[in-house]
Design a protein around this motif. Structure first.
Motif, PDB file in Angstrom:
ATOM      1  N   UNK A 161      15.871  24.346  81.092  1.00 57.06           N
ATOM      2  CA  UNK A 161      14.441  24.118  81.523  1.00 57.06           C
ATOM      3  C   UNK A 161      13.603  23.559  80.284  1.00 57.06           C
ATOM      4  N   UNK A 162      13.442  22.401  80.412  1.00 58.92           N
ATOM      5  CA  UNK A 162      12.423  21.739  79.753  1.00 58.92           C
ATOM      6  C   UNK A 162      11.111  21.886  79.690  1.00 58.92           C
ATOM      7  N   UNK A 163      10.581  23.116  80.419  1.00 55.51           N
ATOM      8  CA  UNK A 163       9.246  23.379  80.464  1.00 55.51           C
ATOM      9  C   UNK A 163       9.168  24.581  79.640  1.00 55.51           C
ATOM     10  N   UNK A 164       8.176  24.583  78.501  1.00 53.72           N
ATOM     11  CA  UNK A 164       7.848  25.634  77.862  1.00 53.72           C
ATOM     12  C   UNK A 164       6.413  26.164  78.022  1.00 53.72           C
ATOM     13  N   UNK A 165       6.291  27.368  77.979  1.00 52.75           N
ATOM     14  CA  UNK A 165       4.951  28.015  78.333  1.00 52.75           C
ATOM     15  C   UNK A 165       4.319  28.664  76.914  1.00 52.75           C
ATOM     16  N   UNK A 166       3.036  28.484  76.777  1.00 53.28           N
ATOM     17  CA  UNK A 166       2.071  29.138  76.091  1.00 53.28           C
ATOM     18  C   UNK A 166       1.549  30.395  76.610  1.00 53.28           C
ATOM     19  N   UNK A 167       1.375  31.475  76.027  1.00 55.61           N
ATOM     20  CA  UNK A 167       0.968  32.670  76.388  1.00 55.61           C
ATOM     21  C   UNK A 167      -0.501  33.150  76.418  1.00 55.61           C
ATOM     22  N   UNK A 168      -1.172  32.418  75.826  1.00 56.98           N
ATOM     23  CA  UNK A 168      -2.768  32.524  75.682  1.00 56.98           C
ATOM     24  C   UNK A 168      -3.548  32.550  77.109  1.00 56.98           C
ATOM     25  N   UNK A 206       2.900  23.824  77.885  1.00 61.02           N
ATOM     26  CA  UNK A 206       1.544  23.966  78.618  1.00 61.02           C
ATOM     27  C   UNK A 206       1.092  25.326  78.442  1.00 61.02           C
ATOM     28  N   UNK A 207      -0.096  25.588  78.324  1.00 64.24           N
ATOM     29  CA  UNK A 207      -0.801  26.626  78.392  1.00 64.24           C
ATOM     30  C   UNK A 207      -2.137  26.700  79.236  1.00 64.24           C
ATOM     31  N   UNK A 208      -3.079  25.993  78.603  1.00 65.71           N
ATOM     32  CA  UNK A 208      -4.510  26.160  79.211  1.00 65.71           C
ATOM     33  C   UNK A 208      -4.321  25.975  80.730  1.00 65.71           C
TER      34      UNK A 208
END
Lengths: 339, 268
Positions: free
Chosen positions: B26-33, B217-219
């Motif tokens: 999966x080439x979609x990375x997630x930020x957790x803030x 992506x995060x925000x």
């Protein structure tokens, strides 16, 4: 930057739609930059000794109040009590007395606080850069210092004696703290002390200058409203809820990434409704008396100001969650301490 | 619905993303803030089949006084601790070491910002931190301003990927830095992960179409009304963009192709 005329036009405008528009803009910016999170902290008052005479303050040196300074053992009891609520960011406060609460006393307090908290801020008398540097090395992450008013004439009228009467020494304190490496700096004005619009503009200018000069610092703003102590009237003007609300919106719109604090001076209704509008940090479970958590919980002494929101830290966390906000307790850990 | 992803590699001739010998389908990375609750973050991860998330060490309660964010991240997901809050290389290095000592592994995303107004990454300090941490055995994923020279230095310093910003962090402005990111895609042989400013699934898809190896992506997810739906949309968009890239999407044309007004006479 806004002009004084623009600020006055906004603060004095009675149009409800304008207020709603400001709120919408502020809310959207806050969500974008901070998401649905609110950082929590709790103050611990270490001492009410004060050598300054500020007419509006309950701790001032001319007030005949019982003076208390916590011993190391007493501080630890207070810290343990606050730490048990889950709070990780502590704000240590004293009255402004260089004699009663000197640098060594503050360093001892910080050393104790390190055992209980991950972030330590101080709200104490202004100091020289070298002293701030010592505190930073000891583990202090942030300094809170309010100019109270930027109107130097009014400043002299209400700060009658003591070191605090030195307007410039106080004005330059945030810069000295930043030069010493402090990570967090909180600026503020005491609303009601002078003309709110003029003070707000000067606060914005001060912040703008700080951002340019020390861009690495994370800045926050506070807008405490003057509360009467012992029934005395010191305010020049009464800042109503609508004006405070607009001031918070203006701060957010003009400084999108800056933290905005709201203390328990404000009542439940204001605090709950200001969530997400601009405020990003709240105190919780606060007691503004020295030793108020464990040592002298019976309120045997005068607090610095009256608390309007007496809910516990636990209750505030539950409220935040119910309103769809994540209460942030851990937002930094002092990496200086790991050396 | 549980994990809805299909691995593009199963459908077309694609290779999985490999970072320091670890394979990511999966080439979609997630930020957790910025999430309104940790439960919501957890649901986003589970419903999208995310394989790697980044968490700021500053937000992890090492002493576990509070409900710890790490309890909401499935063990199967790669934890990429970031150095958010670091103002220089020295602070970033210290944070990375604390993270490793605390047992969070040797992967670190370097974030060094000495500007609280714009939150732009400091490439010079990032290069310094990358060099030292790589030598110490860390797998370093540096967040950077898309500058070719800095990217080359990061390669030399031992970076495992290069993570250029798409636009200002948290801005949802998309690929404002598109042309410079394209230069990195063309010239840098490490995986290019577009890290900041991606505000919509279409922007994420576009980043992948032009050849980014992954998107973080995060925000845009954390602050959405329905983060889970938006996370799924991003995941699908990243996959769609990857397929478009692999399929060599024809170039956009302004009008219909007429004749050959410039060279046509040669053939008359």
């Amino acid at each position: 930057m806004l002009t004084i005329k623009e600020i006055k036009n906004i603060l004095l405008n009675s149009d409800r739609l304008l207020t709603e528009k400001l709120a919408g803009e502020a809310k959207s910016i806050t969500e974008q930059f901070f998401g649905r999170t609110i950082s929590l902290y709790t103050p611990i008052y270490l001492s009410n000794y004060c050598s300054s005479h500020c007419t509006y303050c309950g701790f001032n040196s001319h007030n005949k109040i019982k003076r208390i300074k916590l011993s190391l053992e007493e501080m630890r009891r207070e810290m343990e009590k606050v730490s048990a609520t889950g709070i990780e960011h502590i704000l240590l406060l004293t009255g402004e007395s260089y004699e009663a609460t000197p640098l060594e006393y503050l360093k001892a307090a910080v050393n104790a606080a390190k055992e209980y908290f991950s972030v330590i801020s101080l709200e104490v008398h202004p100091m020289e850069t070298a002293e701030y540097r010592e505190l930073f090395s000891s583990g202090v992450d942030g300094i809170t210092i309010y100019q109270e008013t930027y109107d130097s004439i009014r400043y002299k009228e209400v700060h009658l004696s003591g070191k605090k009467s030195d307007y410039n020494f106080r004005l330059n304190a945030p810069e000295r703290a930043a030069a010493a490496g402090m990570r967090y700096i909180t600026l503020g004005i005491l609303l009601g002390l002078s003309d709110a619009a003029e003070d707000l503009l000067e606060l914005f200018r001060h912040l703008e200058y700080m951002e340019k000069t020390y861009p690495g610092v994370e800045y926050s703003l506070s807008f405490p409203r003057l509360r009467n102590i012992k029934g005395k009237e010191f305010a020049r003007s009464d800042i109503d809820d609508i004006t405070l609300f607009k001031i918070i919106c203006l701060a957010r719109i003009n400084f999108p990434r800056v933290g905005i604090n709201l203390s328990t001076r404000e009542n439940q209704n204001m605090r709950d409704n200001l969530l997400g509008i601009g405020v990003t940090r709240m105190s919780a479970g606060s007691n503004t008396s020295v030793g108020g958590y464990d040592i002298n919980p019976a309120n045997s002494q005068e607090p610095q100001f009256d608390i309007k929101d007496s809910r516990s830290a636990e209750a505030i966390m539950a409220l935040l969650k119910a309103k769809g906000f994540d209460p942030i307790l851990t937002d930094w850990r002092s990496i200086n301490r790991q050396q | 619905m549980e994990n809805v992803r299909n691995n593009p590699a199963e459908n077309v001739d694609d290779k999985p993303l490999i970072i320091a010998d670890t394979i990511f389908n999966n080439r979609f990375f997630l930020g957790t803030g910025k999430f309104k609750s940790k439960q919501e973050l957890e649901t986003c991860i589970k419903k999208t089949g995310i394989e790697i998330v980044t968490v700021a060490l500053r937000r992890i309660d090492l002493e576990r006084h509070e409900e710890n964010i790490l309890e909401y991240i499935p063990h199967s997901v790669k934890l990429l601790v970031n150095t958010s809050g670091a103002r220089n290389a020295e602070e970033a290095i210290r944070i990375a070491r604390i993270s490793k000592e605390a047992g969070y592994g040797n992967w670190v995303k370097i974030e060094i910002m000495n500007d609280s107004k714009y939150l732009l990454p400091d490439n010079n300090e990032t290069i310094k931190a990358t060099e030292i941490l790589s030598k110490e055995g860390f797998v370093v994923l540096p967040y950077m301003f898309p500058d070719l020279y800095a990217a080359r230095e990061l390669v030399k310093a031992g970076a495992a990927t290069v993570m250029p910003l798409g636009s200002f962090i948290g801005s949802n402005q998309g690929l404002k830095a598109e042309e410079f990111i394209k230069v990195l895609i063309n010239e840098i042989d490490l995986p290019i992960i577009v890290d900041a400013g991606i505000g919509s699934p279409s922007q994420a898809a576009y980043a992948m179409e032009i050849g980014a190896d992954a998107v973080l992506v995060n925000t845009a997810i954390a602050t959405a009304s329905d983060p889970v739906s938006i996370a799924r949309a991003f995941s699908l968009a990243v996959e769609a963009g990857r397929l478009a890239y692999l399929g060599k999407l024809p170039k956009e044309k302004n009008k219909g192709n007429a004749s050959s007004p410039l060279s046509g006479f040669l053939y008359e």
